[in-house]
Scaffold this motif. Structure first.
Motif, PDB file in Angstrom:
ATOM      1  N   ALA A 101       1.335  -1.387   0.180  1.00 31.29           N
ATOM      2  CA  ALA A 101      -0.005   0.146   0.308  1.00 31.29           C
ATOM      3  C   ALA A 101       0.794   1.141  -0.024  1.00 31.29           C
ATOM      4  CB  ALA A 101      -0.762  -0.330   1.167  1.00 31.29           C
ATOM      5  N   SER A 102      -0.066   2.380  -0.558  1.00 30.85           N
ATOM      6  CA  SER A 102       1.132   3.953  -0.688  1.00 30.85           C
ATOM      7  C   SER A 102       1.387   4.235   0.608  1.00 30.85           C
ATOM      8  CB  SER A 102       0.844   4.096  -1.843  1.00 30.85           C
ATOM      9  OG  SER A 102      -0.981   4.860  -1.974  1.00 30.85           O
ATOM     10  N   ARG A 103      -0.023   3.545   1.323  1.00 30.33           N
ATOM     11  CA  ARG A 103      -0.589   5.673   2.245  1.00 30.33           C
ATOM     12  C   ARG A 103       0.634   4.527   3.926  1.00 30.33           C
ATOM     13  NH1 ARG A 103      -4.896   8.583   2.855  1.00 30.33           N
ATOM     14  NH2 ARG A 103      -5.010   9.856   0.491  1.00 30.33           N
ATOM     15  N   ARG A 104       1.553   5.602   4.641  1.00 25.84           N
ATOM     16  CA  ARG A 104       1.561   5.146   5.659  1.00 25.84           C
ATOM     17  C   ARG A 104       1.156   5.396   6.912  1.00 25.84           C
ATOM     18  NH1 ARG A 104       6.186  10.497   6.505  1.00 25.84           N
ATOM     19  NH2 ARG A 104       5.600  11.152   4.193  1.00 25.84           N
ATOM     20  N   THR A 105      -0.001   5.445   6.376  1.00 28.79           N
ATOM     21  CA  THR A 105      -1.313   5.185   8.187  1.00 28.79           C
ATOM     22  C   THR A 105      -1.791   3.733   7.030  1.00 28.79           C
ATOM     23  OG1 THR A 105      -2.660   6.493   5.962  1.00 28.79           O
ATOM     24  CG2 THR A 105      -1.349   7.523   7.801  1.00 28.79           C
ATOM     25  N   PHE A 106      -1.426   3.071   6.207  1.00 28.48           N
ATOM     26  CA  PHE A 106      -1.501   1.451   6.813  1.00 28.48           C
ATOM     27  C   PHE A 106      -2.281   1.069   7.365  1.00 28.48           C
ATOM     28  CE2 PHE A 106      -1.944  -2.495   3.812  1.00 28.48           C
ATOM     29  CZ  PHE A 106      -0.953  -3.271   4.819  1.00 28.48           C
ATOM     30  N   SER A 107      -1.177   1.483   8.819  1.00 31.22           N
ATOM     31  CA  SER A 107      -2.424   0.325  10.050  1.00 31.22           C
ATOM     32  C   SER A 107      -4.157   0.962   9.988  1.00 31.22           C
ATOM     33  CB  SER A 107      -0.875   1.026  10.975  1.00 31.22           C
ATOM     34  OG  SER A 107      -1.182   2.252  10.794  1.00 31.22           O
ATOM     35  N   ASN A 108      -3.657   1.860   9.151  1.00 30.69           N
ATOM     36  CA  ASN A 108      -5.688   2.476   9.622  1.00 30.69           C
ATOM     37  C   ASN A 108      -6.725   1.755   8.659  1.00 30.69           C
ATOM     38  OD1 ASN A 108      -4.515   4.035  11.967  1.00 30.69           O
ATOM     39  ND2 ASN A 108      -4.507   6.025  10.510  1.00 30.69           N
ATOM     40  N   TYR A 109      -6.120   0.620   7.989  1.00 37.64           N
ATOM     41  CA  TYR A 109      -6.851   0.477   7.052  1.00 37.64           C
ATOM     42  C   TYR A 109      -7.136  -0.972   7.049  1.00 37.64           C
ATOM     43  CZ  TYR A 109      -6.239   3.996   4.227  1.00 37.64           C
ATOM     44  OH  TYR A 109      -6.094   5.641   3.424  1.00 37.64           O
ATOM     45  N   VAL A 110      -8.184  -1.808   6.625  1.00 32.88           N
ATOM     46  CA  VAL A 110      -8.787  -2.903   7.039  1.00 32.88           C
ATOM     47  C   VAL A 110      -8.404  -3.786   5.915  1.00 32.88           C
ATOM     48  CG1 VAL A 110     -10.762  -4.842   7.035  1.00 32.88           C
ATOM     49  CG2 VAL A 110     -10.395  -3.080   8.702  1.00 32.88           C
ATOM     50  N   MET A 111      -7.257  -4.521   5.644  1.00 38.42           N
ATOM     51  CA  MET A 111      -7.264  -5.318   4.120  1.00 38.42           C
ATOM     52  C   MET A 111      -7.829  -6.539   4.197  1.00 38.42           C
ATOM     53  SD  MET A 111      -5.126  -3.048   3.460  1.00 38.42           S
ATOM     54  CE  MET A 111      -4.555  -3.853   1.768  1.00 38.42           C
ATOM     55  N   GLY A 112      -8.708  -6.530   2.650  1.00 33.45           N
ATOM     56  CA  GLY A 112      -8.948  -7.686   2.387  1.00 33.45           C
ATOM     57  C   GLY A 112      -8.950  -8.164   1.025  1.00 33.45           C
ATOM     58  N   TRP A 113      -8.616  -9.663   0.233  1.00 26.94           N
ATOM     59  CA  TRP A 113      -9.217 -10.558  -0.848  1.00 26.94           C
ATOM     60  C   TRP A 113      -9.672 -11.095  -1.126  1.00 26.94           C
ATOM     61  CZ3 TRP A 113      -3.841  -9.793  -3.456  1.00 26.94           C
ATOM     62  CH2 TRP A 113      -2.900  -9.627  -2.525  1.00 26.94           C
TER      63      TRP A 113
END
Length: 126
Positions: A24-36
């Motif tokens: 992911a491009s954002r430094r705030t990646f840790s704020n995101y739920v991720m899915g496949w």
């Protein structure tokens, strides 16, 4: 919005393994739920797995439970999908998705995710 780039797809025999990565491009990646999600030819895309912001909560589609594992490394802005015991029916384009959510939350519907990658092809030969 966050830009997502998947990699790791390819051709594998039945019973083999692959590990997909999504950066992911954002430094705030840790704020995101991720899915496949995955989309087989002629079919709608379907949920595969999702993971909460901190990685403590995961969800899987019944078809991949006990074979696939989703994980994340927030220091590397990356989410992974380890796929074992692959079957021909796992053949699809696999997409990474992200959405900003609260801690501990996991979402699993396509409409819940606001950012998507371009997809990576996984082909399992019989």
């Amino acid at each position: 919005q966050v830009q997502l780039v998947e990699s790791g797809g390819g051709l594998v025999q039945t019973g083999g393994s692959l590990r997909l990565s999504c950066v992911a491009s954002r430094r705030t990646f840790s704020n995101y739920v991720m899915g496949w999600f995955r989309q087989a030819p002629g079919n709608e895309s379907v949920f595969v797995a999702a993971i909460s912001r901190g990685g403590t909560t995961t969800r899987y589609a019944d078809s991949v439970k006990a074979r696939f594992t989703i994980s994340r490394d927030n220091a590397k802005n990356t989410v992974y999908l380890q796929m074992n015991s692959l079957k021909p029916e796992d053949t699809a384009v696999y997409y990474c998705a992200a959405d900003q959510r609260g801690a501990g939350v996991v979402v699993t519907k396509k409409g819940d995710f606001g950012s998507w990658g371009q997809g990576t092809q996984v082909t399992v030969s019989s």
